[in-house]
Scaffold this active site. Structure first.
Site, mmCIF file in Angstrom:
data_model
loop_
_atom_site.group_PDB
_atom_site.id
_atom_site.type_symbol
_atom_site.label_atom_id
_atom_site.label_comp_id
_atom_site.label_asym_id
_atom_site.label_seq_id
_atom_site.Cartn_x
_atom_site.Cartn_y
_atom_site.Cartn_z
ATOM 1 N N GLU A 1 -6.001 2.122 -3.164
ATOM 2 C CA GLU A 1 -5.020 1.051 -3.321
ATOM 3 C C GLU A 1 -5.361 0.252 -4.568
ATOM 4 O OE1 GLU A 1 -5.239 -1.809 -0.174
ATOM 5 O OE2 GLU A 1 -7.418 -1.868 -0.197
ATOM 6 N N LYS B 1 0.809 -1.216 0.000
ATOM 7 C CA LYS B 1 0.000 0.000 0.000
ATOM 8 C C LYS B 1 0.844 1.269 0.000
ATOM 9 C CE LYS B 1 -4.151 -1.944 2.167
ATOM 10 N NZ LYS B 1 -3.760 -3.341 2.079
ATOM 11 N N GLU C 1 -3.246 6.817 7.655
ATOM 12 C CA GLU C 1 -3.750 7.839 6.748
ATOM 13 C C GLU C 1 -5.024 8.454 7.334
ATOM 14 O OE1 GLU C 1 -4.548 5.752 3.146
ATOM 15 O OE2 GLU C 1 -6.494 5.018 3.821
ATOM 16 N N ASN D 1 -5.512 -3.752 -5.816
ATOM 17 C CA ASN D 1 -5.437 -5.170 -5.462
ATOM 18 C C ASN D 1 -5.001 -5.957 -6.686
ATOM 19 O OD1 ASN D 1 -6.361 -5.214 -2.643
ATOM 20 N ND2 ASN D 1 -8.226 -4.366 -3.512
ATOM 21 N N GLU E 1 -8.979 0.597 -6.315
ATOM 22 C CA GLU E 1 -9.986 1.052 -5.369
ATOM 23 C C GLU E 1 -9.880 2.561 -5.154
ATOM 24 O OE1 GLU E 1 -10.210 -1.232 -1.825
ATOM 25 O OE2 GLU E 1 -10.391 -3.137 -2.898
ATOM 26 N N ASN F 1 -14.460 -2.481 8.179
ATOM 27 C CA ASN F 1 -13.656 -2.414 6.955
ATOM 28 C C ASN F 1 -13.737 -3.685 6.112
ATOM 29 O OD1 ASN F 1 -12.517 0.189 7.819
ATOM 30 N ND2 ASN F 1 -11.468 -1.068 9.351
ATOM 31 N N PHE G 1 -21.794 -9.543 15.763
ATOM 32 C CA PHE G 1 -21.177 -10.129 14.564
ATOM 33 C C PHE G 1 -19.924 -10.930 14.892
ATOM 34 C CE2 PHE G 1 -23.570 -6.450 13.150
ATOM 35 C CZ PHE G 1 -24.277 -6.952 12.074
#
Length: 665
Positions: free
Chosen positions: A288, A116, A200, A290, A275, A235, A348
């Protein structure tokens, strides 16, 4: 073309690759750990090779173990799927040295874009707008706090080699930055063998939109539209769709062309994803790239008709891309729901165990609708603690967004999963949420709309009436069967009464049913419904029609009624005669046990550390212990002020759901 390929992965993505390879006439080799000896991908492949113990860092991500399997089977190429070794330049290098094709991009592109920090620097040099942040690696928690203060909270703490939401935290203050840095570092080391961290700015109110690119080794590159991935939790993407309901054609073209230019700047050759974060004004910022196949690639395939796995194999074989940008036309709308083995009613948290029932909806590919289910599990199989908790990726396609959503609602209602906790109720709730149906969602959707977690669905009155009508008609069928078995009636159904009282979701309705050969007309508190269907007692899925509209109910018989699950709601439905209802109202309710002074383990997992000791006073929100499950660290906190009376578990102990970790005075 290759005669045999090895899939260096497991689960649904391994099964997905095998399907395309089979279509292309290519033999396949599966690899498996101790935990996956009987896994679906092992059964589907032409050959299978054991590569080590259950933990991924002793099997699936051990390069030499995979290389040994390649040598043993004579595989000519390797598809890495996603995760594990898919973005590992050393693995690509090892394959190259062995003379085996890597079904993915060149090693140089993986190194340039897979990291990244490096990818952001390249993007900046290429004139691509990037999110503010610190590109250098962060050495320790103190430096993480200092940098976070300089950037300004909130900040995103990320693993440099991360993916799938692992090794990623949002921090809103110094304490969370310090804590998040250490947790991200630990998760990154465990999941990727690389604990480098960077920070960031976390952009509020963003949309997460990504562009699918496809390049060959002859200088050709195209983009295949975008995917909207804004519905995320911690995320981790939960629901994806293609195209995005937010983009216009001009923005799509600008993002696509920029994505292709970035890919070609590093001599990219394969399928890949760029992305972006997109703000409310349609400004987009590189996030980024992938350098692999994405989990959500099926929605792109459904709207373009392009098999991305096939294209990856052909590019790896040195073929020239046969598609041009003009060939890519976006047709209709596609939705993808990620079904996870996690309990939405327990925050979750991961759930493991045996799938005592696993019945996905039937796959369909028609002119006006499609249902696709990419899965790597089967009924009777086990969800392991060692790997990602994904059960399946359920996808629907239709000519427009509203119809695709409705197809997904029906498909989710039809998806039977028992034996473990799963997120189907939550997914169903999202598809009915006004913000989602309008397309006006951001990556903050789940945090904003479910700030206290998911507590189930309360059906609106109109839906409740439809369910009540169906339940009365179904219960009448049960009563007719009971009467016939008991000998209380011959062929005369008139002995089963017409008047009933139905109770569900805290509401009680008087109902009257008139049956005929095709179905029944049911009056529920003055509202008349026409109910049809061929459900019989014992069937776990009731496919009914109410006033001509489909109604699919997961059905379990209980005393005096049913347990019905529909659109995310889990309903106890009692259907009684008027006299039975009168007597039932006099019965006392059983109260649940008091566990307010106990810390219960919310999931199967292992205690990583205990942060308190007996006799210590703890404050609300204070960290009590950390439990690790499915590679994710979960910090359990005090719900109120109290004094620790007893600690029943320590670091290294494996616990089941609801095991008592500690007790309080």
């Amino acid at each position: 073309m290759f005669k045999k390929i090895l899939i260096a992965n497991r689960g649904e993505i391994a099964c997905r690759v095998i399907k395309t390879a089979r279509k292309m006439g290519i033999a396949t080799v599966a690899i498996y750990s101790d935990a996956d000896k009987h896994a679906l991908h092992v059964e589907m492949a032409d050959e299978a090779v054991h590569i080590g113990p259950a933990p991924a860092n002793q099997s699936y991500i051990v390069i030499e173990n995979v290389m040994k399997a390649i040598r043993e089977t004579g595989a000519e190429a390797v598809h890495p799927g996603y995760g594990f070794l898919s973005e590992n330049a050393k693995f690509a290098e090892a394959l190259e040295a062995e003379g085996v094709a890597f079904i993915g991009p060149p090693k140089g592109a993986i190194e340039a874009m897979g990291d990244k920090i490096t990818s952001k620097k390249i993007a900046q040099e290429a004139g691509v707008s990037t999110v503010p942040g610190v590109m250098g690696l962060i050495e320790d928690a103190d430096e993480a706090v200092k940098i976070s203060q300089e950037i300004g909270y909130p900040v995103m703490i990320k693993a440099s080699a991360g993916g799938g939401g692992k090794g990623m935290r949002i921090a809103w203050n110094d304490e969370e930055a310090r804590e998040g840095f250490q947790s991200s570092k630990n998760e990154a080391a465990s999941s990727f063998g690389d604990d480098r961290i960077f920070i960031e700015k976390f952009v509020t109110q963003p949309r997460h939109i990504e562009i699918q690119v496809l390049c060959d080794s002859h200088g050709n590159g195209i983009y295949l539209g975008e995917r909207e991935c804004s519905i995320q939790r911690r995320n981790q993407k939960v629901i994806e769709e293609a195209p995005s309901p937010f983009l216009d054609e001009a923005t799509r073209k600008a993002m696509g062309e920029q994505a292709v230019a970035l890919a070609q700047a590093v001599d990219y050759a394969s399928a890949g994803t760029v992305e972006f974060i997109v703000d409310g004004e349609k400004n987009f910022y590189f996030l980024e790239m992938n350098t692999r196949l994405q989990v959500e690639h099926p929605v792109t395939e459904l709207i373009t008709g392009v098999d991305l796995v096939e294209q990856m194999i052909r590019v790896a074989n040195g073929e020239v891309l046969q598609l041009s940008q003009d060939d890519i036309q976006l047709n209709g709308w596609a939705m993808e729901s990620r079904l996870y083995a996690e309990d939405p009613y327990r925050g979750f948290l991961p759930s493991i165990g045996r799938l005592t029932r696993y019945r996905p909806p039937a796959e369909v590919a028609e002119a006006k609708r499609a249902v696709r289910n990419d899965t790597g599990v089967f009924e009777g199989g086990e969800i392991s603690i060692y790997y990602d908790p994904m059960i399946a990726k359920l996808c629907t396609w239709a000519p427009d967004r509203d119809t695709a959503i409705e197809e997904m609602r029906i498909a989710l209602d039809s998806f039977e999963v028992e034996g473990i906790g799963h997120n189907i109720p939550f997914l169903a709730a999202v598809y009915d949420h006004p913000k989602f149906t309008s397309g006006e969602m951001t990556t903050a959707f789940i945090a904003e709309e479910y700030p206290d977690g998911f507590e189930g669905v309360t059906l609106p009155k109109a839906e409740l009436g439809r369910v009540a009508a169906a339940a009365v008609a179904m219960y009448r069928v049960c009563e007719i069967r009971r009467a016939r078995i008991s000998g209380r009636m011959g062929n005369h159904e008139r002995h089963v009464g017409q008047d009933w009282v139905v109770t569900l979701q805290g509401e009680t309705y008087e109902a009257r049913v008139e049956a005929d050969r095709e179905g029944a007309t049911v009056d529920v508190d003055g509202q008349t419904y026409r109910v049809e269907g061929d459900w019989t007692p014992g069937q776990s899925l009731a496919r009914m029609s109410v006033d001509g509209a489909p109604l699919v109910l997961k059905t379990d018989l209980i005393s005096a009624g049913f347990r019905l699950r529909y659109r995310g709601a889990d309903l106890k439905v009692n259907v009684r005669t008027p006299r039975q209802a009168e007597l039932a109202a006099l019965m006392p309710e059983k109260l649940p046990p008091d566990t307010s002074k106990m810390l219960l383990c919310p999931m199967p997992g292992m205690i990583v550390k205990v942060d308190v000791e007996v006799g210590q006073e703890v404050q609300e929100g204070q960290a009590l212990c950390t439990v690790e499950a499915m590679k994710m660290e979960n910090i359990l906190r005090a719900e109120r002020t109290g004094i620790v009376l007893q600690i029943n578990a320590g670091a290294g102990d494996s616990l089941a759901v609801d095991d008592v970790i500690m007790e309080f005075e």
